[in-house]
Design a protein around this motif. Sequence first.
Motif, PDB file in Angstrom:
ATOM      1  N   UNK A 173      21.202  23.708 -15.191  1.00  0.00           N
ATOM      2  CA  UNK A 173      21.618  22.641 -16.096  1.00  0.00           C
ATOM      3  C   UNK A 173      22.697  21.781 -15.430  1.00  0.00           C
ATOM      4  N   UNK A 174      22.231  20.853 -14.611  1.00  0.00           N
ATOM      5  CA  UNK A 174      23.114  19.878 -13.967  1.00  0.00           C
ATOM      6  C   UNK A 174      22.554  18.488 -14.210  1.00  0.00           C
ATOM      7  N   UNK A 175      23.422  17.485 -14.126  1.00  0.00           N
ATOM      8  CA  UNK A 175      23.035  16.109 -14.427  1.00  0.00           C
ATOM      9  C   UNK A 175      22.438  15.434 -13.197  1.00  0.00           C
ATOM     10  N   UNK A 176      21.195  14.956 -13.260  1.00  0.00           N
ATOM     11  CA  UNK A 176      20.634  14.186 -12.147  1.00  0.00           C
ATOM     12  C   UNK A 176      21.226  12.780 -12.120  1.00  0.00           C
ATOM     13  N   UNK A 177      21.123  12.117 -10.992  1.00  0.00           N
ATOM     14  CA  UNK A 177      21.730  10.791 -10.845  1.00  0.00           C
ATOM     15  C   UNK A 177      21.001   9.719 -11.652  1.00  0.00           C
ATOM     16  N   UNK A 178      19.715   9.926 -11.864  1.00  0.00           N
ATOM     17  CA  UNK A 178      18.905   8.914 -12.545  1.00  0.00           C
ATOM     18  C   UNK A 178      18.040   9.588 -13.596  1.00  0.00           C
ATOM     19  N   UNK A 179      17.452   8.767 -14.464  1.00  0.00           N
ATOM     20  CA  UNK A 179      16.534   9.306 -15.471  1.00  0.00           C
ATOM     21  C   UNK A 179      15.072   9.151 -15.049  1.00  0.00           C
ATOM     22  N   UNK A 180      14.805   8.257 -14.095  1.00  0.00           N
ATOM     23  CA  UNK A 180      13.444   8.130 -13.551  1.00  0.00           C
ATOM     24  C   UNK A 180      13.398   9.005 -12.301  1.00  0.00           C
ATOM     25  N   UNK A 181      12.953  10.234 -12.473  1.00  0.00           N
ATOM     26  CA  UNK A 181      13.058  11.241 -11.410  1.00  0.00           C
ATOM     27  C   UNK A 181      11.750  11.401 -10.653  1.00  0.00           C
ATOM     28  N   UNK A 182      11.854  11.871  -9.424  1.00  0.00           N
ATOM     29  CA  UNK A 182      10.713  11.959  -8.513  1.00  0.00           C
ATOM     30  C   UNK A 182      10.169  13.371  -8.337  1.00  0.00           C
ATOM     31  N   UNK A 183      10.758  14.340  -9.030  1.00  0.00           N
ATOM     32  CA  UNK A 183      10.232  15.705  -8.954  1.00  0.00           C
ATOM     33  C   UNK A 183      10.406  16.381 -10.302  1.00  0.00           C
ATOM     34  N   UNK A 184       9.690  17.489 -10.488  1.00  0.00           N
ATOM     35  CA  UNK A 184       9.658  18.153 -11.794  1.00  0.00           C
ATOM     36  C   UNK A 184      11.016  18.709 -12.199  1.00  0.00           C
ATOM     37  N   UNK A 185      11.725  19.315 -11.243  1.00  0.00           N
ATOM     38  CA  UNK A 185      13.020  19.916 -11.574  1.00  0.00           C
ATOM     39  C   UNK A 185      14.004  18.869 -12.090  1.00  0.00           C
ATOM     40  N   UNK A 186      14.122  17.763 -11.369  1.00  0.00           N
ATOM     41  CA  UNK A 186      15.027  16.692 -11.807  1.00  0.00           C
ATOM     42  C   UNK A 186      14.544  16.049 -13.107  1.00  0.00           C
TER      43      UNK A 186
END
Length: 257
Positions: A173-186
Amino acid sequence: MLLVIDVGNTNIVLGVYEGKKLEYDWRIATDKDKTSDEYGLLFEQIFKYHGLCPTMVNDVIISSVVPTLMYTMEAMSLKYFQCEPLIVGPGIKTGMNIKYDNPREVGADRIVNAVSAYEKYGGPLVIVDFGTAITFCAVSKGGEYLGGAIAPGIKISSEALFMRTAKLPKVELVKPEVSICKNTENSIQAGLIYGYIGLVDGIINRMKEELRNDGNVETVVATGGFASLIASESKSINRIDKLLTLEGLRIIYERNK
């Protein structure tokens, strides 16, 4: 020295006060199967690591949302600290009028948080506790507990997603940099983190609107394990107070001693 213990579904948070000063605080995992002796020995080890002795404790106050652990904690307090604990529950003096249909239904942690937040920040205000469940509590300008809302915690939602889907992995549970992500985990992380930010801000804004006749809500305080993760992006939360519950226990103890 006062020992304050808050028993949650996921964690037990405890601390020791000398007067109004919090000397130490700790967070341990909640284990419903542990006996009073196991908890007592664990607390003794924690104390000794910091150069403290159980005999230094003069009083104990406990709040719990886990009924099966209440007797365990009471027995532990009596045997290892020689103190009959003060239990936050019906009949205790909180100094707060509870405007719930059935005040006995309100979790002890919610009342403790409300007492603490109103004492520190005044009202009207909203408190968001990021625990196993996310609780939202509203307190009036005059210090009345008005009620609130309850939502599943972010960890519960993450685990449910993993358990109920065939291909989606368990993620940190960490915050990704963007909401349009390129992989399943993000992508899962974005859905959880930014989704909960939207949920939290949405409920807070509704509460502020419902409280408008009581004045502007200047303070929205967050507490609990995931408070920093969500509050860092929230547009509504303006204070983070990780020790809100412990401080509330101290205040309630002083009102009852």
